[in-house]
Design a protein around this motif. Structure first.
Motif, PDB file in Angstrom:
ATOM      1  N   GLU A   1       0.825  -1.111   0.008  1.00 20.06           N
ATOM      2  CA  GLU A   1       0.047  -0.087  -0.037  1.00 20.06           C
ATOM      3  C   GLU A   1       0.683   0.968  -0.256  1.00 20.06           C
ATOM      4  O   GLU A   1       1.993   1.164   0.693  1.00 20.06           O
TER       5      GLU A   1
ATOM      6  N   SER B   1       2.186   5.901  -1.457  1.00 16.73           N
ATOM      7  CA  SER B   1       1.108   6.933  -1.686  1.00 16.73           C
ATOM      8  C   SER B   1       1.668   7.342  -2.710  1.00 16.73           C
ATOM      9  O   SER B   1       2.986   7.550  -2.380  1.00 16.73           O
TER      10      SER B   1
ATOM     11  N   ARG C   1      -2.469  10.162  -2.598  1.00 19.44           N
ATOM     12  CA  ARG C   1      -3.783   9.467  -3.529  1.00 19.44           C
ATOM     13  C   ARG C   1      -2.906   7.852  -2.810  1.00 19.44           C
ATOM     14  O   ARG C   1      -2.330   7.573  -3.362  1.00 19.44           O
ATOM     15  N   MET C   2      -3.508   7.113  -2.343  1.00 21.62           N
ATOM     16  CA  MET C   2      -3.455   5.854  -1.543  1.00 21.62           C
ATOM     17  C   MET C   2      -3.748   4.633  -2.832  1.00 21.62           C
ATOM     18  O   MET C   2      -4.760   4.715  -3.348  1.00 21.62           O
ATOM     19  N   HIS C   3      -3.186   4.131  -2.835  1.00 21.98           N
ATOM     20  CA  HIS C   3      -3.393   3.088  -3.800  1.00 21.98           C
ATOM     21  C   HIS C   3      -2.592   1.769  -3.300  1.00 21.98           C
ATOM     22  O   HIS C   3      -1.452   1.600  -2.252  1.00 21.98           O
ATOM     23  N   LYS C   4      -2.707   0.640  -3.781  1.00 19.59           N
ATOM     24  CA  LYS C   4      -2.245  -0.885  -3.654  1.00 19.59           C
ATOM     25  C   LYS C   4      -1.298  -1.375  -4.952  1.00 19.59           C
ATOM     26  O   LYS C   4      -1.920  -1.245  -6.101  1.00 19.59           O
TER      27      LYS C   4
ATOM     28  N   VAL D   1       3.702   2.873   2.640  1.00 16.65           N
ATOM     29  CA  VAL D   1       3.197   2.208   3.669  1.00 16.65           C
ATOM     30  C   VAL D   1       2.860   1.463   4.730  1.00 16.65           C
ATOM     31  O   VAL D   1       3.745   1.477   5.660  1.00 16.65           O
TER      32      VAL D   1
END
Length: 98
Positions: free
Chosen positions: A20, A22, A26-29, A67
């Motif tokens: 995960e 940033s 913007r957070m994404h996997k 993260v």
């Protein structure tokens, strides 16, 4: 990785990681295939009786701040198990971005 349930048995399967991250707030996997840069990349094989340490490098896209790492064990028999760790825990305290 450690085995607590059946200490006499050998545990075999594949390890898949995801991150995960940033990216510009913007957070994404990032899935295993993205981290390996192969769409259908197989996981890392594991086989141990008591414990096994897994080491390796992950290639993260430029500008991405990791993260959290999610480890997914897919055993040869039985249900998959998943556990998450902060980036600091997974890297032994290395600050994100290094």
């Amino acid at each position: 990785m450690t085995q607590n349930l059946n200490r006499g048995a050998v545990n075999r399967g594949r390890l898949l990681l995801s991150v995960e991250a940033s990216d510009g707030g913007r957070m994404h996997k990032l899935a295993w295939g993205e981290l390996r840069q192969q769409r259908n990349a197989p996981g890392i094989e594991y086989s141990f009786k008591y414990f096994q340490q897994v080491e390796g490098d992950l290639l993260l896209p430029a500008g991405v701040k990791p993260v959290r790492v999610i480890a997914r064990l897919v055993p040869a028999s039985g249900a998959a198990v998943e556990q998450g760790f902060t980036w600091s825990q997974a890297t032994g305290g290395t600050p994100a971005g290094r």
